[in-house]
Design an enzyme around this catalytic site. Structure first.
Site, PDB file in Angstrom:
ATOM      1  N   ARG A 259      62.378  35.238  36.820  1.00 58.25           N
ATOM      2  CA  ARG A 259      62.479  33.548  36.883  1.00 58.25           C
ATOM      3  C   ARG A 259      62.210  32.908  35.920  1.00 58.25           C
ATOM      4  O   ARG A 259      63.413  32.411  35.004  1.00 58.25           O
ATOM      5  CB  ARG A 259      61.161  33.039  38.209  1.00 58.25           C
ATOM      6  CG  ARG A 259      61.643  31.503  38.648  1.00 58.25           C
ATOM      7  CD  ARG A 259      62.000  30.382  38.248  1.00 58.25           C
ATOM      8  NE  ARG A 259      60.099  29.882  37.339  1.00 58.25           N
ATOM      9  CZ  ARG A 259      60.287  29.533  36.540  1.00 58.25           C
ATOM     10  NH1 ARG A 259      61.703  28.457  35.998  1.00 58.25           N
ATOM     11  NH2 ARG A 259      58.990  28.968  36.343  1.00 58.25           N
ATOM     12  N   ASP A 260      60.940  32.716  35.144  1.00 55.63           N
ATOM     13  CA  ASP A 260      61.058  31.435  33.758  1.00 55.63           C
ATOM     14  C   ASP A 260      61.824  32.520  32.919  1.00 55.63           C
ATOM     15  O   ASP A 260      62.581  31.984  31.917  1.00 55.63           O
ATOM     16  CB  ASP A 260      59.398  31.430  33.505  1.00 55.63           C
ATOM     17  CG  ASP A 260      58.768  30.448  32.756  1.00 55.63           C
ATOM     18  OD1 ASP A 260      60.391  29.432  32.242  1.00 55.63           O
ATOM     19  OD2 ASP A 260      58.339  30.612  32.125  1.00 55.63           O
TER      20      ASP A 260
ATOM     21  N   CYS B 224      64.629  30.877  24.138  1.00 53.62           N
ATOM     22  CA  CYS B 224      64.224  29.626  23.801  1.00 53.62           C
ATOM     23  C   CYS B 224      65.450  28.369  23.919  1.00 53.62           C
ATOM     24  O   CYS B 224      66.466  29.009  22.427  1.00 53.62           O
ATOM     25  CB  CYS B 224      63.148  29.226  23.663  1.00 53.62           C
ATOM     26  SG  CYS B 224      63.304  26.667  22.413  1.00 53.62           S
TER      27      CYS B 224
END
Lengths: 307, 307
Positions: free
Chosen positions: B14-15, B239
């Protein structure tokens, strides 16, 4: 227990660059050393005086030492494997010479074909000459947290090598996790044991980040009262035996940690980030420093890291 | 003080995957979740039930949940931003739903245009529905160690959000350093403070490695008695706002740490390394796990890491 102040020993110009295949120009090396000293690193391992047959990248050691602008108070150290190296170091006016030995018997046998005890005894003339010349003597103990050949390295072996190095008159002794396999528990055990036979304030921690443990090991070492740490700007170093694996812990990441802990280093992190960028471009490789990359991105993009 | 046993929550599916630009096939996601559960991860954050307009990568949440082979004892959790998400999660038989809020007022205002208190109040219906349905409820508190907009986040803000989440009936609360800026000292301060208002054994540490501090922060959290840690296989996550910057701490590096500390995780590191390799190839990116890369190189080349 955690020290208020630490000394960071920058090993990038020597330990970091020595395995670079492409020769890094003497000019670049000089600029690197000078900028690191200017950024506030109190000790810079500048080069080796070792046979260029073994380490061609360090063949210009004398030229590097002759070219740098000596900064008042900065200690410039060099690796000296033997008397010939020591003489070169003395001529180059090195402030500190570095001798070395492994804590692993298997490593010593495999790499230099003699026992640990024999390998250290061979440094006696260098040690004596350094003392006579009033040059600082430092010893680096490799494989202190593990060995690529024998795996586990007994704490007692590390302590034994520390005692042998101390007997040679070493001013400072590095406990080096050369292959980066150590974790926080072992780090603390080894440093606690070494501190019992050598003054804690003259022991240093040299950690590689191969398994991602270096910053955690440094924090663990701080909890044991260790005050000297080695690091390499941009994480220079890599690893000749494991592609893609990381080498020395990045100086930027260590300074970032110390700043967060409120521990004084004397290092200007902003300047350091720029130096990491400079040397990464010079050798054509991305920086291995996470803090370095994040802070550069923050400068470039504004907002900073990911959310 | 250090726990004998920890639970590692795998957040890669998920993340980790949510910001991947290229859509990762449902089949790959299912294989990833299944292999992670098989490797011994006790909790896997499998997907989100969130509008595909916002997170297109998670548009196949229902299909992923329908396709996985439920492993006895494994908790499969999903992110649910609202009641619609919760209903999807319930239908998909999620074991745990995850709600979230920031500890930073600036972040909350900037990202969801309301105060922290308002953002948490909005989760009341989800929390109530979860309790009524007997589904576990977890809360994730982002920016707990720093914020990209306001910088410093007061410890009291984190504690306030923990209290609000506790009041909603959360079974577990994640203290998340979403942008990876935290260091060991702040980590300990925040976790010690949060432990005073919520049971320590149900608090978890979610660290990003953007500044290279994640493993050190986990060690610091262990010293505060924390027993649950989030991690992402192969360091999946990255990121979106800082190119080259690292995201979630890699599960391999965390398991390597725990093994070294003698802390039981139930995770098979060998299997985990293979999974990291599998997903890195599937998304066409190098693994961000240092331990993963080093151990794979060791398997491949024999000797192991650098010497």
């Amino acid at each position: 227990m955690i020290p208020a102040k630490v000394k960071i020993v920058e090993v990038g110009p020597r330990d970091g660059l020595q395995n670079e295949k492409e020769f890094v120009s003497t000019e670049t090396k000089i600029e690197l050393v000078d900028r690191l000293a200017d950024a506030g690193l109190q000790k810079v391992e500048a080069t080796s005086f070792v046979s260029p047959k073994w380490v061609p990248q360090m063949a210009d050691g004398a030229a590097v030492m002759a070219g740098i602008a000596r900064r008042e108070g900065t200690i410039y150290s060099v690796l000296t494997p033997n008397m010939r190296g020591f003489e070169g170091a003395l001529e180059a006016r090195a402030d500190e010479v570095v001798i070395f030995g492994a804590a692993s018997e298997a490593f010593s046998q495999k790499n230099i074909n003699c026992s640990i005890a024999e390998s250290i005894a061979r440094f006696e003339p260098v040690a004596k000459a350094a003392k006579d010349a009033g040059v600082r003597l430092r010893a680096s103990i490799s494989c202190a947290l593990g060995c690529p050949y024998q795996g586990e390295v007994p704490v007692a072996s590390v302590v034994d090598v520390v005692e042998r190095m101390a007997a040679l008159g070493c001013d400072e002794i590095d406990i080096a996790d050369t292959i980066g396999v150590g974790t926080a528990k072992r780090t603390r055990e080894v440093l606690a044991a070494a501190s019992k036979v050598f003054p804690r304030e003259r022991l240093s921690g040299h950690f590689h980040d191969t398994y991602g443990q270096a910053v955690a090991n440094i924090y663990a070492a701080l909890l044991e009262g260790i005050e000297i740490f080695h690091a390499s700007v941009a994480g220079l170093g890599g690893c000749p035996y494991a592609k893609g694996a990381t080498g020395n812990v990045a100086t930027e990441d260590v300074v970032y940690l110390m700043n967060g802990l409120g521990i004084e280093t004397g290092v200007d992190l902003g300047k350091l980030i720029e130096i990491g960028d400079f040397i990464s471009r010079a050798i054509g490789k991305p920086s291995a420093s996470r803090a370095g990359k994040a802070l550069l991105a923050k400068q470039r993009d504004g907002v900073g890291a990911c959310v």
